[in-house]
Design a protein around this motif. Sequence first.
Motif, PDB file in Angstrom:
ATOM      1  N   ALA A 176       0.870  -1.179   0.000  1.00 50.67           N
ATOM      2  CA  ALA A 176       0.000   0.000   0.000  1.00 50.67           C
ATOM      3  C   ALA A 176       0.903   1.223   0.000  1.00 50.67           C
ATOM      4  CB  ALA A 176      -0.920   0.006   1.213  1.00 50.67           C
ATOM      5  N   VAL A 177       0.548   2.209  -0.803  1.00 52.26           N
ATOM      6  CA  VAL A 177       1.309   3.456  -0.901  1.00 52.26           C
ATOM      7  C   VAL A 177       0.406   4.582  -0.424  1.00 52.26           C
ATOM      8  CG1 VAL A 177       2.397   5.065  -2.500  1.00 52.26           C
ATOM      9  CG2 VAL A 177       2.635   2.606  -2.858  1.00 52.26           C
ATOM     10  N   ILE A 194      -2.341  -6.763  -1.788  1.00 52.06           N
ATOM     11  CA  ILE A 194      -2.783  -6.342  -0.456  1.00 52.06           C
ATOM     12  C   ILE A 194      -4.307  -6.383  -0.357  1.00 52.06           C
ATOM     13  CG2 ILE A 194      -3.175  -3.825  -0.493  1.00 52.06           C
ATOM     14  CD1 ILE A 194      -0.649  -4.343   1.795  1.00 52.06           C
ATOM     15  N   LYS A 195      -4.985  -6.232  -1.504  1.00 57.16           N
ATOM     16  CA  LYS A 195      -6.451  -6.253  -1.482  1.00 57.16           C
ATOM     17  C   LYS A 195      -6.997  -7.634  -1.132  1.00 57.16           C
ATOM     18  CE  LYS A 195      -6.632  -2.783  -5.073  1.00 57.16           C
ATOM     19  NZ  LYS A 195      -6.741  -2.718  -6.543  1.00 57.16           N
ATOM     20  N   LYS A 269       4.457  -9.186   3.678  1.00 54.55           N
ATOM     21  CA  LYS A 269       5.023 -10.394   3.063  1.00 54.55           C
ATOM     22  C   LYS A 269       3.985 -11.505   2.905  1.00 54.55           C
ATOM     23  CE  LYS A 269       9.618  -9.509   2.825  1.00 54.55           C
ATOM     24  NZ  LYS A 269      10.242  -8.744   3.915  1.00 54.55           N
ATOM     25  N   ASN A 270       2.922 -11.455   3.746  1.00 56.66           N
ATOM     26  CA  ASN A 270       1.932 -12.538   3.708  1.00 56.66           C
ATOM     27  C   ASN A 270       0.773 -12.282   2.750  1.00 56.66           C
ATOM     28  OD1 ASN A 270       3.345 -13.921   5.715  1.00 56.66           O
ATOM     29  ND2 ASN A 270       2.370 -12.669   7.287  1.00 56.66           N
ATOM     30  N   LEU A 271       0.842 -11.186   2.027  1.00 54.25           N
ATOM     31  CA  LEU A 271      -0.265 -10.869   1.126  1.00 54.25           C
ATOM     32  C   LEU A 271       0.263 -10.635  -0.284  1.00 54.25           C
ATOM     33  CD1 LEU A 271      -2.365  -8.369   3.265  1.00 54.25           C
ATOM     34  CD2 LEU A 271      -3.151 -10.564   2.411  1.00 54.25           C
ATOM     35  N   SER A 272       0.820 -11.671  -0.894  1.00 56.57           N
ATOM     36  CA  SER A 272       1.257 -11.496  -2.275  1.00 56.57           C
ATOM     37  C   SER A 272       0.404 -12.375  -3.167  1.00 56.57           C
ATOM     38  CB  SER A 272       2.745 -11.808  -2.401  1.00 56.57           C
ATOM     39  OG  SER A 272       2.934 -12.956  -3.184  1.00 56.57           O
ATOM     40  N   LEU A 273       0.234 -11.967  -4.410  1.00 52.65           N
ATOM     41  CA  LEU A 273      -0.577 -12.753  -5.340  1.00 52.65           C
ATOM     42  C   LEU A 273       0.050 -14.123  -5.568  1.00 52.65           C
ATOM     43  CD1 LEU A 273      -1.650 -10.171  -8.051  1.00 52.65           C
ATOM     44  CD2 LEU A 273      -3.029 -11.153  -6.223  1.00 52.65           C
TER      45      LEU A 273
END
Length: 297
Positions: A176-177, A194-195, A269-273
């Motif tokens: 997220a930026v 992240i979504k 790190k736990n929310l990657s596609l």
Amino acid sequence: MTRKPGPARRSLAEAAASSVLRQMKIDGLWVDPEAIAASKDIVVKAKPDTASGVSGMLIKAGDNFGIMYATHIPSRGFQRFSISHELGHYCIEGHPEALLATGVHQSHAGFVSGDPFEQEADYFAAALLMPELPFKKAIADHDPGLACVESLCKACETSLTATAIRYSALTSDGIAVLSTTGDEIDWCFMSDGIKQAKGLSWPRKGTPVPAGTVTARFNGDPDNVTSGRRESDEGRLNDWLGGDRIYRVTEEVVGLGQYGRTLTILTCKNLSLRAEADETEDDEDALIESWTPRFRR
Ligand SMILES: [Zn+2]
């Protein structure tokens, strides 16, 4: 050729930029917007005395077009973005007709305007200066986070902010930026990764910077922002975006100097596609939900 009012047509704007790159046979990471303008017989000139907030303008006199760009912000990255934004008005379907009735359009480039035409020209500029394929390739060569954004910012000769926004759109990592000014959030862009966290809410303009975060501490001393200092620590995604589960993030913060704004990058790190593809646990519907950044003036 009138256009119904509606949200910015992001994919149309980005496709217009890709089409220009294809026509010009540009396939590298660095793009020269002035050369593109020259190829279309558009004269480009610096204009040191623009009104405050105006980033540039597109001018039409008879069949001739010209671009002026503001120089009050000395960053070459911002000037290149401003030139590209005007090229966007020239290239995106419907823009010349809508914006050049008086022969002159004045722009507010750089993701600061809520006007759909301005947003489309910004998306065009980002897609032109940070071409999708080489940009994605470069992302893969770096660990996620601020260091990746800084490396791409150098390679593309774009501003740190524009690079971070483009990064959030093209990375498969959980990013997220956010831009903040003092104790308020200006805007937030989220990556598709992240979504995947459930129940997130999009912070609107003016939402308070959450207490206890690295950014809140950092912005507490305005000197940090003006001197361009940076800081990094562990944090929680939920403090910023809510959500049903707690996710740990790395929160990297950099002061943007004279603009008075701070750029924050949250990396989870736990929310990657890529990770999600392995787990395939959750319903797809949440992903398909439209996540359009909400600008308000
Ligand atoms: Zn404009």
